[in-house]
Design an enzyme around this catalytic site. Structure first.
Site, PDB file in Angstrom:
ATOM      1  N   VAL A  14       0.830  -1.208   0.000  1.00 44.60           N
ATOM      2  CA  VAL A  14       0.000   0.000   0.000  1.00 44.60           C
ATOM      3  C   VAL A  14       0.867   1.261   0.000  1.00 44.60           C
ATOM      4  O   VAL A  14       0.361   2.364   0.171  1.00 44.60           O
ATOM      5  CB  VAL A  14      -0.961   0.030   1.213  1.00 44.60           C
ATOM      6  N   HIS A  44      -4.644  -3.786  -2.549  1.00 40.20           N
ATOM      7  CA  HIS A  44      -5.032  -3.354  -1.199  1.00 40.20           C
ATOM      8  C   HIS A  44      -5.053  -1.836  -1.080  1.00 40.20           C
ATOM      9  O   HIS A  44      -5.099  -1.294   0.022  1.00 40.20           O
ATOM     10  CB  HIS A  44      -4.106  -3.974  -0.148  1.00 40.20           C
ATOM     11  N   CYS A  52     -12.890  10.660  -0.138  1.00 36.73           N
ATOM     12  CA  CYS A  52     -13.875  11.415   0.633  1.00 36.73           C
ATOM     13  C   CYS A  52     -15.052  10.508   0.954  1.00 36.73           C
ATOM     14  O   CYS A  52     -15.614   9.869   0.068  1.00 36.73           O
ATOM     15  CB  CYS A  52     -14.346  12.642  -0.145  1.00 36.73           C
ATOM     16  N   CYS A  96     -18.097  20.586   0.027  1.00 40.02           N
ATOM     17  CA  CYS A  96     -18.217  19.213   0.538  1.00 40.02           C
ATOM     18  C   CYS A  96     -17.805  19.123   2.006  1.00 40.02           C
ATOM     19  O   CYS A  96     -18.631  18.889   2.876  1.00 40.02           O
ATOM     20  CB  CYS A  96     -17.396  18.237  -0.292  1.00 40.02           C
ATOM     21  N   THR A 132       6.351 -12.923  -1.280  1.00 36.74           N
ATOM     22  CA  THR A 132       5.174 -12.960  -0.420  1.00 36.74           C
ATOM     23  C   THR A 132       5.066 -14.339   0.190  1.00 36.74           C
ATOM     24  O   THR A 132       5.459 -15.333  -0.428  1.00 36.74           O
ATOM     25  CB  THR A 132       3.874 -12.634  -1.191  1.00 36.74           C
ATOM     26  N   GLU A 160      11.975 -17.567   2.090  1.00 40.80           N
ATOM     27  CA  GLU A 160      11.828 -18.782   2.903  1.00 40.80           C
ATOM     28  C   GLU A 160      12.410 -19.999   2.197  1.00 40.80           C
ATOM     29  O   GLU A 160      12.369 -20.116   0.987  1.00 40.80           O
ATOM     30  CB  GLU A 160      10.339 -19.067   3.155  1.00 40.80           C
TER      31      GLU A 160
END
Ligand SMILES: [Zn+2]
Length: 188
Positions: A14, A44, A52, A96, A132, A160
């Site tokens: 993100v 994501h 907004c 707004c 990931t 890993e």
């Protein structure tokens, strides 16, 4: 990949880093850059995007903090501070003044980009899974679709050890730091 019909980057990050990194590649002309930008899917969301909650206006806003009320809130030590609602980030659209929220997908929310991702995955014949642990769904299931439904190929790059990884069912497993292995494998 000269024969590839299309290449997309689907990221769970993100931080907007992929898009920003494109601008560091000096050799791209404007249209290549724009196309590359469009091929990045931030599933994501993006922490630097505001939405907004009243009018739905969205844009990238790099200001830190986004409002005076949020100044100092990055310091998480000590007691909770209360912030007056009018000091929270507000929409700048004339008339707004709605509350702004971060443009990221929160737990329990649906992923808006899934409508765009699913057709891409359903005709994908090669997926590279980069850095990931493949534990967060739905992204964790993309490789399975490519391998078992599309009969495509799966390459995993992960720090890993393959023995301790859940990605047993793949064509290629590159164990180590992705930032080193990926350019090596692509011959960059
Ligand atoms: Zn608004």
């Amino acid at each position: 990949m000269p024969n590839a019909e299309s290449i997309h980057l689907i990221t769970q990050n993100v931080d907007g880093l992929s898009g920003r990194a494109l601008h560091e590649v000096g050799s791209l002309d404007a249209s290549t850059l724009a196309n590359a930008q469009k091929s990045i899917i931030e599933m994501h969301g993006n922490l630097f995007k505001t939405i907004c909650t009243s009018c739905g206006d969205t844009h990238i806003d790099m200001r830190q903090p986004l409002s005076d009320g949020l100044r100092g809130t990055e310091d998480l030590s000590g007691a909770y501070k209360s912030i007056a609602a009018e000091q929270l980030p507000r929409c700048a659209v004339v008339g707004c003044n709605g509350l702004l929220r971060p443009g990221v997908v929160w737990f329990g929310e649906s992923i808006p980009e899934l409508d765009r991702i699913q057709p891409l995955i359903s005709r994908c014949d090669l997926i590279l899974v980069l850095g990931t642990s493949s534990t967060v769904y739905p992204a964790a299931g993309f490789a399975d679709v490519v391998r078992h439904s599309n009969h495509g190929r799966v390459a995993v790059f992960n720090i890993e050890d393959p023995a301790s990884s859940t990605d047993g069912d793949v064509d290629w497993y590159f164990a180590g730091p992705v930032e080193r292995l990926f350019p090596e494998v692509l011959g960059l």
